[in-house]
Design a protein around this motif. Structure first.
Motif, mmCIF file in Angstrom:
data_model
loop_
_atom_site.group_PDB
_atom_site.id
_atom_site.type_symbol
_atom_site.label_atom_id
_atom_site.label_comp_id
_atom_site.label_asym_id
_atom_site.label_seq_id
_atom_site.Cartn_x
_atom_site.Cartn_y
_atom_site.Cartn_z
ATOM 1 N N ALA A 107 71.322 91.363 13.675
ATOM 2 C CA ALA A 107 70.828 90.026 14.013
ATOM 3 C C ALA A 107 70.125 89.404 12.807
ATOM 4 N N PRO A 108 70.188 88.082 12.676
ATOM 5 C CA PRO A 108 69.484 87.417 11.575
ATOM 6 C C PRO A 108 67.985 87.682 11.647
ATOM 7 N N SER A 109 67.341 87.718 10.491
ATOM 8 C CA SER A 109 65.892 87.920 10.452
ATOM 9 C C SER A 109 65.183 86.667 10.954
ATOM 10 N N THR A 110 63.872 86.780 11.154
ATOM 11 C CA THR A 110 63.085 85.623 11.587
ATOM 12 C C THR A 110 63.188 84.482 10.581
ATOM 13 N N ARG A 111 63.116 84.815 9.293
ATOM 14 C CA ARG A 111 63.218 83.781 8.256
ATOM 15 C C ARG A 111 64.561 83.069 8.334
ATOM 16 N N GLU A 112 65.633 83.827 8.511
ATOM 17 C CA GLU A 112 66.955 83.209 8.605
ATOM 18 C C GLU A 112 67.055 82.307 9.832
ATOM 19 N N ARG A 113 66.499 82.767 10.951
ATOM 20 C CA ARG A 113 66.545 81.945 12.162
ATOM 21 C C ARG A 113 65.715 80.670 11.983
ATOM 22 N N LEU A 114 64.608 80.778 11.251
ATOM 23 C CA LEU A 114 63.790 79.597 11.007
ATOM 24 C C LEU A 114 64.504 78.603 10.104
ATOM 25 N N PHE A 115 65.186 79.105 9.073
ATOM 26 C CA PHE A 115 65.973 78.207 8.220
ATOM 27 C C PHE A 115 67.026 77.481 9.054
ATOM 28 N N SER A 116 67.721 78.222 9.898
ATOM 29 C CA SER A 116 68.765 77.639 10.743
ATOM 30 C C SER A 116 68.190 76.599 11.697
ATOM 31 N N LEU A 117 67.045 76.918 12.296
ATOM 32 C CA LEU A 117 66.399 75.994 13.227
ATOM 33 C C LEU A 117 65.985 74.705 12.528
ATOM 34 N N HIS A 118 65.385 74.808 11.357
ATOM 35 C CA HIS A 118 64.938 73.609 10.647
ATOM 36 C C HIS A 118 66.111 72.705 10.282
ATOM 37 N N LYS A 119 67.212 73.291 9.861
ATOM 38 C CA LYS A 119 68.382 72.481 9.527
ATOM 39 C C LYS A 119 68.924 71.779 10.775
ATOM 40 N N ALA A 120 68.973 72.521 11.880
ATOM 41 C CA ALA A 120 69.527 71.959 13.113
ATOM 42 C C ALA A 120 68.668 70.821 13.647
ATOM 43 N N VAL A 121 67.346 71.002 13.657
ATOM 44 C CA VAL A 121 66.486 69.950 14.203
ATOM 45 C C VAL A 121 66.442 68.745 13.270
ATOM 46 N N ALA A 122 66.580 68.983 11.955
ATOM 47 C CA ALA A 122 66.649 67.856 11.015
ATOM 48 C C ALA A 122 67.898 67.027 11.281
ATOM 49 N N ASP A 123 69.017 67.696 11.535
ATOM 50 C CA ASP A 123 70.256 66.985 11.867
ATOM 51 C C ASP A 123 70.084 66.170 13.152
ATOM 52 N N ARG A 124 69.390 66.750 14.133
ATOM 53 C CA ARG A 124 69.182 66.041 15.402
ATOM 54 C C ARG A 124 68.338 64.796 15.181
ATOM 55 N N TRP A 125 67.237 64.939 14.473
ATOM 56 C CA TRP A 125 66.358 63.795 14.238
ATOM 57 C C TRP A 125 67.057 62.706 13.427
ATOM 58 N N ARG A 126 67.902 63.119 12.492
ATOM 59 C CA ARG A 126 68.636 62.132 11.696
ATOM 60 C C ARG A 126 69.607 61.360 12.586
#
Length: 418
Positions: A107-126
């Motif tokens: 499974a991805p590490s916490t850091r990897e999941r956080l990177f993925s989450l930040h990219k996804a929510v940035a796309d949503r807000w955009r």
């Protein structure tokens, strides 16, 4: 992880990840014979002890003792295990982890999941900014700041609607736990209340690390501010530390390395306006807090820093605090002063003449000691012996902060010149 298919994928990622290109995204490399050299990205130093061998595809940092392949560098710099480094390099190369052994890789590490989450929510807000009626408030604010859609999209700006559970509901729907949303600073866990969104009714400006990955957000209030802060930033997280991230470093590092000079300003609006006006070597602090880590990061790319903070009392105080840190880090420091009440954003919005004037202001920016001498003259009556004595004492304190005696003498001579 020892299956032939997995080993083959590792070699494919290795072949697609030239060590000079990968490390060059983190450190400005300079040719040194058949190798490349740089200041260590792991330790503070003034003489380069970090070398990259393009033939052997290896690096060695003599000051820290670290060395190895491109995987070893990414593991050490990004604080990842091998699988995390493999994922990062595969993504960078546009390679997808084969489904046949994705489970084997873990499974991805916490850091990897956080990177993925930040990219996804940035796309949503955009998407909400441009495609939702709720985004009208953000679009109006952009117009009021003379920022076009093209400019906003360049900096991946988005909009967080005025809802208490917008990100919370979206995150749960997309498989992100409340705990991860809270760890990212996107959701606040109240002691007695339900979790709620941190960013509400705000223009969202992503904050990226020097590799260009989104690690946090700066939210500018666009509604009735009342008691709400003008800017609200992400809190500290496993991937974000305010004292370690310089805004715009991912965009500016190549220009800084090419020019050997960085321009330091305050906040995201000044940063964006400078880049849009063609000043590509500009970075910014969040607010006014420059740290020693910021200085070490800049030192890897440049030897000169021009400080251009807002022309108000807070900006002046911040500039003085920053000068001390930059001076002790060994920079050639200069200070660019704007007219009273101006900042780079407001000044550059005046048009082409203002852009030319700003360029000239940077070119003629005096050594910081001259700036401080002017400040000492304003604060003390030089017509009186006591005033001259106090001014001299102020300058002596600053001179003592220059570690290199040759540079110290050069600064004194430059300041004394007519």
């Amino acid at each position: 992880m020892g299956t032939p298919a997995f080993r083959e994928f590792v070699e494919t990622v290795r072949a697609a990840s030239d060590i000079v290109e990968v490390i060059g995204n983190y450190v400005p490399l300079k040719r040194a014979g058949s190798k490349y050299k740089a200041l260590s990205p792991f330790n503070a130093e003034k003489t380069p002890s970090f070398f990259v061998d393009p033939q052997k595809q290896l690096f060695k940092c003599f000051s820290s003792g670290y060395g190895g392949t491109v995987f070893d560098f990414v593991m050490q710099y990004e604080r990842l295990d091998f699988l995390g480094a493999l994922r990062l390099l595969a993504e960078r190369a546009g390679l997808e982890m084969p489904g046949s052994f994705r489970k084997e890789a873990g499974a991805p590490s916490t850091r990897e999941r956080l990177f993925s989450l930040h990219k996804a929510v940035a796309d949503r807000w955009r998407g909400l900014l441009w495609n939702s009626p709720e985004g009208e408030a953000g679009r109006r604010y952009l117009e009021s700041r003379a920022l076009s859609r093209e400019a906003a999209e360049t900096f991946e700006i988005g909009y967080a609607p005025d809802r208490w559970d917008g990100v919370l509901r979206w995150g749960l729907t997309h498989g992100y736990s409340v705990e991860l949303l809270a760890e990212a600073g996107l959701v606040v866990l109240g002691e007695k209340s339900q979790p709620y969104d941190r960013f509400r009714d705000r223009l969202i400006i992503p904050i990226a690390d020097e590799a260009g990955r989104i690690v946090g957000f700066s939210g500018r209030s666009v509604g009735s501010e009342g008691s709400a802060p003008k800017y609200l930033n992400s809190p500290e997280s496993p991937i974000f530390s305010k004292g370690k991230i310089l805004l715009g470093m991912d965009r500016a590092k190549r220009a800084i390395a090419q020019e050997g000079r960085a321009v330091l300003c305050e906040g995201p609006m000044d940063l964006m306006r400078c880049h849009l006006a063609g000043f590509r070597n500009v970075v910014a602090v969040q607010g006014t807090a420059l740290t020693e880590h910021h200085a070490r990061l800049l030192r890897r790319f440049a030897e000169e820093v021009i400080v251009c903070f807002d022309a108000d009392r807070a900006g002046e105080s911040a500039a003085v605090r920053g000068l001390e840190i930059l001076t002790e880090a060994g920079f050639d420091v200069r200070v660019a002063s704007l007219p009273t009440g101006e900042d780079p954003d407001s000044f550059l919005r005046r048009g082409e003449a203002a852009v030319a004037s700003f360029r000239e202001t940077l070119r003629l920016a005096p050594a910081y000691l001259s700036h401080l001498l002017d400040q000492a003259a304003r604060q003390n009556d030089l017509a009186l012996p006591r005033g001259r004595s106090q001014a001299a004492q102020m300058m002596a304190v600053w001179l003592a902060k220059i570690p290199d005696p040759i540079r110290r003498e050069a600064v004194v001579l430059e300041t004394a010149a007519p």
